[in-house]
Design an enzyme around this catalytic site. Structure first.
Site, PDB file in Angstrom:
ATOM      1  N   ASP A  13     -24.586  28.391 -15.872  1.00 39.84           N
ATOM      2  CA  ASP A  13     -24.440  27.032 -16.404  1.00 39.84           C
ATOM      3  C   ASP A  13     -24.429  27.047 -17.932  1.00 39.84           C
ATOM      4  OD1 ASP A  13     -24.143  24.328 -16.305  1.00 39.84           O
ATOM      5  OD2 ASP A  13     -26.228  23.882 -15.785  1.00 39.84           O
ATOM      6  N   GLY A  14     -23.743  26.060 -18.501  1.00 37.88           N
ATOM      7  CA  GLY A  14     -23.773  25.870 -19.951  1.00 37.88           C
ATOM      8  C   GLY A  14     -22.477  26.244 -20.662  1.00 37.88           C
ATOM      9  N   ASN A  15     -21.435  26.562 -19.904  1.00 36.19           N
ATOM     10  CA  ASN A  15     -20.160  26.933 -20.534  1.00 36.19           C
ATOM     11  C   ASN A  15     -19.601  25.789 -21.386  1.00 36.19           C
ATOM     12  OD1 ASN A  15     -20.385  29.226 -19.033  1.00 36.19           O
ATOM     13  ND2 ASN A  15     -18.704  28.777 -17.632  1.00 36.19           N
ATOM     14  N   ARG A  25     -21.195  23.191 -22.752  1.00 36.97           N
ATOM     15  CA  ARG A  25     -22.006  22.932 -23.957  1.00 36.97           C
ATOM     16  C   ARG A  25     -21.791  24.008 -25.018  1.00 36.97           C
ATOM     17  NH1 ARG A  25     -27.242  22.356 -20.663  1.00 36.97           N
ATOM     18  NH2 ARG A  25     -25.756  22.836 -19.012  1.00 36.97           N
ATOM     19  N   TRP A  26     -21.639  25.239 -24.553  1.00 37.38           N
ATOM     20  CA  TRP A  26     -21.392  26.366 -25.475  1.00 37.38           C
ATOM     21  C   TRP A  26     -20.106  26.121 -26.269  1.00 37.38           C
ATOM     22  CZ3 TRP A  26     -17.725  30.218 -26.272  1.00 37.38           C
ATOM     23  CH2 TRP A  26     -18.150  31.379 -26.930  1.00 37.38           C
ATOM     24  N   HIS A  73     -15.654  28.531 -20.440  1.00 41.09           N
ATOM     25  CA  HIS A  73     -15.451  29.257 -19.172  1.00 41.09           C
ATOM     26  C   HIS A  73     -14.837  30.638 -19.446  1.00 41.09           C
ATOM     27  CE1 HIS A  73     -16.624  25.675 -17.187  1.00 41.09           C
ATOM     28  NE2 HIS A  73     -15.511  25.006 -17.376  1.00 41.09           N
ATOM     29  N   GLU A  95     -18.809  20.164  -5.471  1.00 43.93           N
ATOM     30  CA  GLU A  95     -18.840  18.998  -6.363  1.00 43.93           C
ATOM     31  C   GLU A  95     -17.950  19.186  -7.594  1.00 43.93           C
ATOM     32  OE1 GLU A  95     -21.595  20.465  -5.038  1.00 43.93           O
ATOM     33  OE2 GLU A  95     -22.188  18.875  -3.642  1.00 43.93           O
ATOM     34  N   ASN A  96     -17.700  20.457  -7.979  1.00 39.50           N
ATOM     35  CA  ASN A  96     -16.859  20.705  -9.159  1.00 39.50           C
ATOM     36  C   ASN A  96     -15.417  20.216  -8.978  1.00 39.50           C
ATOM     37  OD1 ASN A  96     -18.474  23.860 -10.088  1.00 39.50           O
ATOM     38  ND2 ASN A  96     -18.856  21.800 -10.824  1.00 39.50           N
ATOM     39  N   SER A 132     -29.004  22.372  -7.468  1.00 41.11           N
ATOM     40  CA  SER A 132     -27.605  21.935  -7.377  1.00 41.11           C
ATOM     41  C   SER A 132     -26.854  22.405  -6.128  1.00 41.11           C
ATOM     42  CB  SER A 132     -26.828  22.359  -8.632  1.00 41.11           C
ATOM     43  OG  SER A 132     -27.389  21.775  -9.763  1.00 41.11           O
TER      44      SER A 132
HETATM   45  C1  FPP Z   1     -20.856  25.917 -15.397  1.00 42.17           C
HETATM   46  O1  FPP Z   1     -20.809  25.499 -16.741  1.00 42.17           O
HETATM   47  C2  FPP Z   1     -19.827  26.916 -15.094  1.00 42.17           C
HETATM   48  C3  FPP Z   1     -18.815  26.785 -14.178  1.00 42.17           C
HETATM   49  C4  FPP Z   1     -18.638  25.564 -13.373  1.00 42.17           C
HETATM   50  C5  FPP Z   1     -17.790  27.828 -13.968  1.00 42.17           C
HETATM   51  C6  FPP Z   1     -18.213  29.254 -14.050  1.00 42.17           C
HETATM   52  C7  FPP Z   1     -17.010  30.083 -14.165  1.00 42.17           C
HETATM   53  C8  FPP Z   1     -16.858  31.183 -14.930  1.00 42.17           C
HETATM   54  C9  FPP Z   1     -17.940  31.780 -15.754  1.00 42.17           C
HETATM   55  C10 FPP Z   1     -15.492  31.802 -14.965  1.00 42.17           C
HETATM   56  C11 FPP Z   1     -15.277  33.112 -14.348  1.00 42.17           C
HETATM   57  C12 FPP Z   1     -16.115  33.457 -13.203  1.00 42.17           C
HETATM   58  C13 FPP Z   1     -15.876  34.406 -12.267  1.00 42.17           C
HETATM   59  C14 FPP Z   1     -16.946  34.680 -11.288  1.00 42.17           C
HETATM   60  C15 FPP Z   1     -14.621  35.151 -12.099  1.00 42.17           C
HETATM   61  P1  FPP Z   1     -20.548  23.957 -17.052  1.00 42.17           P
HETATM   62  O2  FPP Z   1     -19.083  23.744 -17.192  1.00 42.17           O
HETATM   63  O3  FPP Z   1     -21.206  23.111 -16.017  1.00 42.17           O
HETATM   64  O4  FPP Z   1     -21.269  23.796 -18.443  1.00 42.17           O
HETATM   65  P2  FPP Z   1     -21.975  22.472 -19.021  1.00 42.17           P
HETATM   66  O5  FPP Z   1     -23.109  22.153 -18.082  1.00 42.17           O
HETATM   67  O6  FPP Z   1     -22.452  22.904 -20.377  1.00 42.17           O
HETATM   68  O7  FPP Z   1     -20.948  21.390 -19.071  1.00 42.17           O
END
Ligand code: FPP
Length: 249
Positions: free
Chosen positions: A20-22, A24-25, A37, A67-68, A196
Site C-alpha cells: 500500500d501507498g503507491n 501517496r508516494w 505503481h 474493490e480496486n 481490507s
Molecule cells: C496500493 O497502493 C497498490 C496497488 C493497488 C497495486 C500494487 C501493484 C503493484 C506494486 C504493481 C506491480 C505488482 C506486481 C505483483 C506485478 P495505492 O494505490 O492504494 O496507494 P495509496 O493508498 O497511496 O493511494
C-alpha cells in the site's frame, strides 16, 4: 545489518503482504498515481528475492483487490498493462531465483491478455522449488469464501458430502489458497491499519505487522525488520504462555 539476527530455523513459511501507498508516494513527488505503481515493481522484486534468499516458502502479494475495479478506468487500465508487462519481464528473474508463480482471484474479471501472460509464466515456472510467489489478482477473501460456500452447498445438495462433513479442513481445502499453508506473518505498508478483505479465513492466527514505509520505498531491510519483529513474538494460538513448548517461545 539485521539479516544476520534472523533465526533461519524459525522463519515464517508464508508471508502475505498488502502493498500500500503507491498513490501517496507518487503524489508526494507531484506525479500521477501510476508512477507510484511503476515504482512499486522494484519493491516486488526486492521482497520476492529477499524471501527466496532467506528460505521463506510462500509469499502472497495483494496486487489488485476486487474493490480496486472501482478505481478510475484510466488507473485500472494502466495497472493491468503494468501487471502484464511486469509478469512478462520478470519471468527470467523468477527462473533465476527458482521461484514458482501462482495466482488467486477472480480470473473472469481480468483482461484476456493478463490471464494469458499469467498462465504462461505459471507454466514456465511450475517446476521451481525455492519459493512460490502467489499474486492475489482481482481477489478478495469474501469472494473466495462465497465461492467456497457455493461449492460446498452444491456438493451437499448432490449427496457427495453430508452436512456433518463440513469442517475447517473442508473449508480450507475448498478455498483458492488450499495449496499453501496459512500465512504466519502479514505485513501492510503505508501506515494503514486494516486487513481490507485479504485472506480473512487464512489470517485467523497470523501475526500482523504494520509499517509507515510506502510500498515503492520498501526494501529487503524492511522485510528483515518485519521478520525479526515476528520472531520476537510469542504465538500462543489461544493457549497460555506456560503451556507452550520452548521452541514456540
Ligand atoms: C496500493 O497502493 C497498490 C496497488 C493497488 C497495486 C500494487 C501493484 C503493484 C506494486 C504493481 C506491480 C505488482 C506486481 C505483483 C506485478 P495505492 O494505490 O492504494 O496507494 P495509496 O493508498 O497511496 O493511494
Amino acid at each position: 545489518m539485521s539479516k544476520e539476527k534472523i533465526d533461519l530455523d524459525r522463519l515464517p513459511q508464508h508471508i502475505a503482504i498488502i502493498m500500500d501507498g503507491n498513490g501517496r508516494w507518487a503524489k508526494e513527488k507531484g506525479r500521477f498515481r501510476i508512477f507510484g505503481h511503476q515504482n512499486g515493481v522494484k519493491a516486488v522484486r526486492e521482497v520476492s528475492e529477499g524471501c527466496a534468499e532467506l528460505g521463506v516458502k510462500c509469499l502472497t502479494l495483494y496486487a489488485f483487490s476486487t474493490e480496486n475495479w472501482n478505481r478510475p478506468r484510466i488507473e485500472v487500465n494502466a495497472l493491468m498493462t503494468l501487471l502484464v508487462k511486469t509478469i512478462r519481464n520478470e519471468t527470467k528473474t523468477l527462473m533465476k531465483n527458482g521461484i514458482k508463480l501462482d495466482a488467486i482471484g477472480d480470473r473472469s474479471m481480468l483482461p484476456k491478455e493478463c490471464v494469458q501472460e499469467l498462465d504462461e509464466a505459471i507454466e514456465i515456472t511450475k517446476n521451481n522449488k525455492n519459493m512460490t510467489l502467489i499474486l492475489a489478482l482481482s481477489y478478495s477473501a469474501k469472494w473466495d469464501i462465497v465461492n467456497a460456500t457455493k461449492n460446498i452447498a452444491k456438493r451437499a445438495k448432490n449427496g457427495e458430502i453430508a452436512i456433518e462433513d463440513i469442517n475447517e479442513e473442508l473449508i480450507d481445502n475448498t478455498l483458492t489458497t488450499h495449496n499453501y499453508p496459512h500465512p504466519e506473518l502479514m505485513i501492510r505498508t503505508s501506515g494503514e491499519l486494516r486487513i481490507s478483505n485479504f485472506l480473512l479465513w487464512e489470517m485467523a492466527y497470523s501475526e500482523l505487522y504494520f509499517t509507515t514505509v510506502l510500498w515503492p520505498d520498501y526494501r529487503k531491510e524492511h522485510l528483515y525488520e518485519a521478520i525479526l519483529d515476528y520472531q520476537s513474538r510469542e504465538r500462543r494460538f489461544g493457549k497460555t504462555s506456560d503451556q507452550l513448548s520452548p521452541e514456540n517461545k
